[in-house]
Write a protein that holds these residues in place. Structure first.
Motif, PDB file in Angstrom:
ATOM      1  N   LYS A 247      81.545  10.740  57.906  1.00  0.00           N
ATOM      2  CA  LYS A 247      82.972  10.829  58.280  1.00  0.00           C
ATOM      3  C   LYS A 247      83.402   9.027  58.406  1.00  0.00           C
ATOM      4  N   LYS A 250      84.578   8.614  54.511  1.00  0.00           N
ATOM      5  CA  LYS A 250      85.793   9.229  53.944  1.00  0.00           C
ATOM      6  C   LYS A 250      87.034   9.146  54.872  1.00  0.00           C
ATOM      7  N   GLY A 251      86.885   9.797  56.077  1.00  0.00           N
ATOM      8  CA  GLY A 251      88.020   9.897  56.857  1.00  0.00           C
ATOM      9  C   GLY A 251      88.481   8.611  57.592  1.00  0.00           C
ATOM     10  N   GLU A 252      87.437   7.684  58.173  1.00  0.00           N
ATOM     11  CA  GLU A 252      87.803   6.549  58.908  1.00  0.00           C
ATOM     12  C   GLU A 252      88.023   5.361  57.872  1.00  0.00           C
ATOM     13  N   GLY A 255      90.047   6.361  54.830  1.00  0.00           N
ATOM     14  CA  GLY A 255      91.366   6.776  55.462  1.00  0.00           C
ATOM     15  C   GLY A 255      92.272   5.935  56.396  1.00  0.00           C
ATOM     16  N   ARG A 369      85.677   7.837  49.176  1.00  0.00           N
ATOM     17  CA  ARG A 369      85.675   9.126  49.638  1.00  0.00           C
ATOM     18  C   ARG A 369      84.761  10.265  48.930  1.00  0.00           C
ATOM     19  N   SER A 390      85.766  14.412  56.691  1.00  0.00           N
ATOM     20  CA  SER A 390      87.237  13.863  57.145  1.00  0.00           C
ATOM     21  C   SER A 390      87.270  13.650  58.657  1.00  0.00           C
ATOM     22  N   VAL A 391      87.878  12.929  59.234  1.00  0.00           N
ATOM     23  CA  VAL A 391      88.049  12.535  60.523  1.00  0.00           C
ATOM     24  C   VAL A 391      89.183  13.171  61.245  1.00  0.00           C
TER      25      VAL A 391
END
Length: 391
Positions: A247, A250-252, A255, A369, A390-391
């Motif tokens: 997370k 990729k998400g934090e 992103g 990612r 993903s977050v």
């Protein structure tokens, strides 16, 4: 005596189980070491802040800034220990929200330039330092209670980035290779409410020490959390470890901390926008994931903790995936090193676009990612559990 004919090679499943347990134990050791290093540097920051507030001059002001930057080095390498309701961010998101919340609306804390800051000027809670009627005394409880009020995540009053704002001030300059926030040390000597500003800075730094210590204590061998983490099945712990790493990757990091800044082309979306230290934030956050993948952590005293790694475990189960994750991880570190060495993240995002992956920041976003997806796949391969990176 001759060996029995019944003796043979170790059961492959048993060997994997041993390595899983070793990986979890090594992870716990790395977590504690990195939080302890962060604690050491935050205590040094507190000492520097106390000296500056007592004797506010240019040299002591710079020393406090330097101590803040130094404290970010080990703390940035703890960011992969999140997202699984561990000691850093439980069900209520605390104490992480008290330690490292961002972005913050600086108008809640202190004066800002005209036309900046999102606070409603009719809100009696805005501009805490210069609002003595609403806040006659600045205490730990007062500042903690205000943080996040009205369910607004930008209402941040404490933590690393509140301290950062109090040391550097707003960065209202156009992106430039040599510009950070331009707060003068005289904000703590001759400026209006200088004494209250110093008091706020001391209180918020002491709070940071308290909140980080609460995390360190839980990861100690005798702490409330670590024995439980080690006592549960290795697969459960590994799933938690990989939730945090995937997370963040990729998400934090890719992103919220990078792609959003590129898309909005906004300094306010930088993680450390007042000090322009975001280039180091990016590198250190990626390093925190790299440490888990490779089972190593270099301490601030120069010693290294190492042991069974994620790659070691994955290699026993799926060598192809292990090789792929190793390659992606190295590529990530190459790309974030370029970002770190270039400095001044606000400069780097200028001219980049969210859909062009040929430039340094978005190229790193793409690989981060991919790393997040690879970590999620590693989790499924090792534990059989699906992870959404993903977050």
């Amino acid at each position: 005596m001759a060996c029995s004919d019944n003796e043979g090679p170790i059961n492959p499943t048993a060997a994997i189980d041993i390595k899983k347990k070793e990986f979890v134990e090594n992870y716990a050791s790395i977590v504690l070491a990195s939080y302890e290093d962060a604690m050491t540097k935050v205590n040094e920051l507190k000492t520097a802040v106390d000296i500056f507030v007592t004797t506010p001059n240019e040299n002591n002001f710079q020393a406090a800034k330097d101590a803040w930057l130094a404290s970010r080095e080990p703390y940035g390498q703890t960011e992969a220990y999140r997202f699984y309701d561990g000691p850093i961010d439980g069900a209520d998101g605390e104490p992480e929200g008290y330690i490292n919340a961002w972005p913050l609306d600086e108008a809640l804390i202190d004066y800002v330039s005209d036309g900046t800051g999102g606070q409603d000027l009719s809100d009696v809670r805005q501009n805490i330092i210069n609002n003595e009627s609403e806040y006659p005394t600045l205490t730990k409880n007062t500042l903690k209670d205000i943080s996040g009020y009205s369910d607004n995540e930008s209402n941040v009053t404490i933590g690393f980035h509140a301290i950062e704002f109090l040391l550097w001030g707003q960065d209202n300059t156009a992106p430039s290779a040599k510009m950070t926030g331009q707060r003068a040390f005289t904000d703590y000597t001759t400026a209006t409410n200088s004494i209250r500003r110093g008091a706020y800075l001391k209180v918020v730094t002491a709070l940071l020490v308290d909140d980080l210590k609460s995390v360190v204590d839980q990861w100690k061998p005798s702490g409330a959390y670590r024995p439980l983490f080690l006592a549960q099945t290795a697969d459960i712990s590994i799933n938690m470890i990989l939730i945090g790493a995937a997370k963040l990757s990729k998400g934090e990091l890719a992103g919220e901390r990078m792609a959003v800044a590129v898309e909005n082309q906004a300094q306010e979306d930088e993680h450390s926008c007042f000090s322009d230290n975001t280039n180091r934030d990016v590198f250190l956050n990626a390093q925190s994931i790299h440490n888990i993948i490779n089972g190593t952590y270099k301490r601030i005293d120069g010693t290294t903790i190492f042991g069974t790694s994620l790659i070691t475990v994955l290699q026993l189960i799926n060598a192809t995936e292990a090789t792929s994750l190793t390659t992606i991880s190295l590529e990530v570190m190459t790309k974030v090193t370029i970002i770190s060495n270039a400095q001044y993240f606000d400069n780097q995002i200028m001219g980049e676009t969210i859909d062009n992956f040929n430039n340094p920041v978005m190229s790193a976003v793409l690989t981060l990612r991919q790393q997040g997806d690879a970590l999620a796949q590693a989790g499924k391969t090792i534990t059989g559990t699906t992870i959404d990176p993903s977050v």
